[in-house]
Motif scaffolding. Structure first.
Motif, PDB file in Angstrom:
ATOM      1  N   PRO A  19       0.824  -1.205   0.000  1.00  0.00           N
ATOM      2  CA  PRO A  19       0.000   0.000   0.000  1.00  0.00           C
ATOM      3  C   PRO A  19       0.856   1.252   0.000  1.00  0.00           C
ATOM      4  N   THR A  20       0.413   2.245  -0.728  1.00  0.00           N
ATOM      5  CA  THR A  20       1.040   3.554  -0.709  1.00  0.00           C
ATOM      6  C   THR A  20       0.202   4.461   0.162  1.00  0.00           C
ATOM      7  N   HIS A 123      -3.154   3.139   7.646  1.00  0.00           N
ATOM      8  CA  HIS A 123      -2.150   2.707   6.674  1.00  0.00           C
ATOM      9  C   HIS A 123      -1.177   1.714   7.297  1.00  0.00           C
ATOM     10  N   THR A 130      -0.865  -6.510   4.492  1.00  0.00           N
ATOM     11  CA  THR A 130      -0.288  -6.805   3.185  1.00  0.00           C
ATOM     12  C   THR A 130       1.000  -7.605   3.327  1.00  0.00           C
ATOM     13  N   ALA A 154      -9.002  -1.550   2.156  1.00  0.00           N
ATOM     14  CA  ALA A 154      -8.181  -0.619   1.384  1.00  0.00           C
ATOM     15  C   ALA A 154      -9.052   0.382   0.629  1.00  0.00           C
ATOM     16  N   GLY A 158      -8.911   4.214   1.728  1.00  0.00           N
ATOM     17  CA  GLY A 158      -8.433   5.105   0.682  1.00  0.00           C
ATOM     18  C   GLY A 158      -9.516   5.922   0.032  1.00  0.00           C
ATOM     19  N   HIS A 162      -7.117   6.112  -3.168  1.00  0.00           N
ATOM     20  CA  HIS A 162      -5.768   5.682  -2.850  1.00  0.00           C
ATOM     21  C   HIS A 162      -5.679   4.151  -2.868  1.00  0.00           C
ATOM     22  N   TYR A 163      -4.485   3.653  -2.766  1.00  0.00           N
ATOM     23  CA  TYR A 163      -4.212   2.206  -2.762  1.00  0.00           C
ATOM     24  C   TYR A 163      -4.682   1.536  -4.051  1.00  0.00           C
ATOM     25  N   LEU A 166      -2.569  -1.629  -5.076  1.00  0.00           N
ATOM     26  CA  LEU A 166      -2.888  -2.728  -4.164  1.00  0.00           C
ATOM     27  C   LEU A 166      -4.240  -3.320  -4.502  1.00  0.00           C
ATOM     28  N   ARG A 167      -5.248  -2.474  -4.704  1.00  0.00           N
ATOM     29  CA  ARG A 167      -6.596  -2.980  -4.982  1.00  0.00           C
ATOM     30  C   ARG A 167      -6.668  -3.683  -6.330  1.00  0.00           C
TER      31      ARG A 167
END
Length: 481
Positions: A19-20, A123, A130, A154, A158, A162-163, A166-167
Motif C-alpha cells: 500500500p502507498t 495505513h 499486506t 483498502a 483510501g 488511494h491504494y 494494491l486494490r
C-alpha cells in the motif's frame, strides 16, 4: 516495498502491491461531524449527553484496539480467559480478527476526525496485513478472513482514491478465485455453507464486488458470482439445492442436532446472506437472469420457515432435514427460535428481508421486516441471548441493525431501541480493561478480544455509527447496507 515487508519466496505468486500511504488530511477540521467526508443524510440517533458518552467510549476503545502492543497483550490474556481458546487468534490479513479490520476502524475514525491522523494509523495496519499476505503467499477470497476483506478495507480507507495498485492486484486474485468458486457452485445439490455464506463464501465476496455508489464500477466478477448464487436459490426439488447434508456440516454439535443435515437460517452462515447480496445486486442494476426471482424465492422461503415465540416473529438457527419417505430428505419443522443477533436470529434475517423488499418495491416484505424487529424489542433482554456487548452475537450487532432500520424508516421505535442498546453497551465500558471493553462468553467470563467481529473494534465502529453524522459505510461488509 514497505520497510519490513519480506520479499516473495521462490515459487510463490507475485507479491501483492504494497500500500502507498494516502496524503495526510489538512489539519483544519475539529471534532466529530466535521469535514466533508461521510457527510450526508445519516444522523446520530442518541441524545447529546448519551452521544458524548458514546464518543468518549469509542475513542477510548479505538486508541487501544489500534495499538499493536496493547493488542498483543490483550490476546495473551484472552487465551487464558476464554473457554474456547482455539477461537482466540490474530490474523493480520483478517477483517474479523486482524489488521484489515483495525484499518476499517481507522477509516471510520478518519471520516469523523480527519485532522487526527487516523488515516496514517490505518495505513500502518494495512501495511501489516499486506506484509502478512506476502509472507504466506496468498489467501482465500473470503471477506472475513481473506482477500476481499483486505481489498474492502483498502477501498474504504483510501476512499476510492488511494491504494489503487494494491486494490488492482487484490481484485485480480479475487476475480480468479471467485469465478472458480462460482463455477463449482453451479449444479450442486447440497453444499457446505462455506460455499455460499457471508463469512467465507461467495456472498461475502460479493459484498466487496458490489459497487459502492459512484465510488467505483461493479467488479467484472460480480455478475458471474450473483448468477451462481441466483441459480442455487432457484434450483428446485424436494429440498432447496443450498441445503447442507450432515456429512458437510462443519460442527459435530450441529450433526447431533441435525443428523440428516439442515437449511441454515443465519445471516452469517445461512441463506439470508445470499438474499441480502442478491437484493443489493438488484438495487445496483446488475443484469443477471433470475436475479429478482431468486430474491423473491429466498424471501418467501424465510417467511415460510419462521419459528415465532411469545414476543412475535422469530427464526430458528436452521431448519432440519428429515426423512422424505422415498430415500431422500425434505425440510422439516423448525424446533425453536434462536438468539436475537446479527449472526443468527431475527435481526439479521429482518435486515435481509428489508433489503429484499426495498429492491423489489415490495411493501409486504418491508413490513414483515419491521414487524420482526418490533418483536425483538418486545423480547425481554435475557431472552434475546446476546449478553456480550460485541458485534457478531452481541448487543453491538443488534444496535447496528437497529441504526440501519432507524435511518431507513424514521420510526420512533428504532430510535428508542438504539438509545436503550447503546446504554447496555456503555454499561460494559471499563477503562481498567486492556481494550476498554470485553466480550462476554456464554458462561459469563470476560474475554479481552480486540477484533471487529467478536471484540472491541466492532463495538467502537457501532458506537461511532450511533453518535455521529457519518454514515457507517463499513457495514456493507456485514450485509447490512
Amino acid at each position: 516495498m514497505l520497510r519490513g515487508t519480506p520479499a516473495a519466496r521462490p515459487g510463490t505468486p507475485p507479491p501483492t502491491a504494497p500500500p502507498t500511504a494516502p496524503p495526510t488530511a489538512p489539519a483544519t477540521a475539529t471534532g466529530a461531524g466535521s469535514g466533508a467526508a461521510g457527510r450526508g443524510a445519516w444522523a446520530p440517533r442518541l441524545d447529546p449527553a448519551t452521544a458524548a458518552r458514546a464518543l468518549d467510549a469509542a475513542r477510548l476503545i479505538a486508541r487501544r484496539a489500534t495499538d499493536p502492543a496493547r493488542v498483543r497483550a490483550a490476546l495473551e490474556l484472552a487465551v487464558r480467559q476464554s473457554a474456547f481458546p482455539a477461537s482466540v487468534h490474530w490474523d493480520p490479513v483478517s477483517l474479523a480478527q486482524g489488521d484489515s479490520g483495525q484499518a476499517l476502524l481507522c477509516a471510520q475514525l478518519h471520516r469523523c476526525w480527519p485532522a487526527e491522523g487516523w488515516d496514517r494509523t490505518g495505513h500502518e495496519h494495512l501495511a501489516r496485513a499486506t506484509a502478512a499476505l506476502e509472507e504466506r503467499g496468498g489467501a482465500g477470497p473470503g471477506v472475513f478472513g481473506g482477500l476481499s476483506g483486505l481489498a474492502f478495507s483498502a477501498a474504504v480507507l483510501g476512499e476510492g482514491r488511494h491504494y489503487r495498485r494494491l486494490r488492482q492486484v487484490l481484485d485480480a486474485r479475487i476475480a480468479a478465485a471467485s469465478l472458480a468458486q462460482a463455477a463449482a457452485l453451479r449444479g450442486r445439490s447440497g453444499v457446505p455453507v462455506s460455499a455460499f455464506d457471508l463469512i467465507s463464501g461467495l456472498s461475502g465476496v460479493a459484498t466487496h464486488l458490489l459497487p459502492a455508489g459512484a465510488q467505483r464500477p461493479a467488479h467484472p466478477a460480480l455478475a458471474p458470482v450473483l448468477r451462481a448464487l441466483a441459480a442455487l436459490a432457484l434450483d428446485g426439488g424436494p429440498v432447496p439445492a443450498w441445503h447442507t447434508p450432515a456429512a458437510l456440516l462443519q460442527d459435530r454439535q450441529m450433526v447431533r442436532f441435525y443428523p440428516l443435515g439442515n437449511l441454515n437460517c443465519g445471516l452469517a452462515h445461512g441463506i439470508p446472506g445470499p438474499l441480502a447480496v442478491l437484493a443489493a445486486g438488484v438495487r445496483a442494476g446488475v443484469e443477471v437472469e433470475g436475479l429478482r426471482a431468486a430474491v423473491r424465492a429466498l424471501a418467501g422461503w424465510l417467511l415460510a420457515h419462521r419459528a415465532d415465540d411469545a414476543a412475535g416473529v422469530n427464526w430458528p438457527d436452521a431448519v432440519p432435514l428429515v426423512d422424505g419417505g422415498d430415500g431422500g430428505v425434505r425440510a422439516g419443522r423448525a424446533r425453536f427460535p434462536t438468539r436475537s443477533a446479527w449472526c443468527y436470529g431475527s435481526p439479521g434475517v429482518a435486515r435481509a428481508l428489508w433489503l429484499a423488499g426495498s429492491a423489489l418495491g415490495d411493501d409486504g416484505l418491508c413490513g414483515a421486516a419491521v414487524e420482526a424487529m418490533e418483536a425483538v424489542y418486545r423480547r425481554p433482554v435475557r431472552e434475546r441471548r446476546i449478553d456480550s456487548p460485541t458485534f457478531c452475537h452481541g448487543v453491538a450487532g443488534l444496535l447496528q441493525v437497529t441504526l440501519r432500520f432507524a435511518d431507513d424508516t424514521g420510526l420512533p421505535v428504532f430510535t428508542e431501541a438504539a438509545a436503550d442498546l447503546t446504554g447496555q453497551i456503555l454499561e460494559r465500558v471499563d477503562a481498567a480493561r486492556p481494550m476498554g471493553i470485553a466480550a462476554v462468553e456464554p458462561a459469563g467470563n470476560l474475554v479481552d478480544q480486540p477484533g471487529v467481529l467478536d471484540g472491541a473494534a466492532g463495538v467502537a465502529l457501532v458506537l461511532l455509527a450511533a453518535a455521529t453524522d457519518h454514515e457507517p459505510v463499513w457495514d456493507r461488509a456485514v450485509a447490512l447496507s
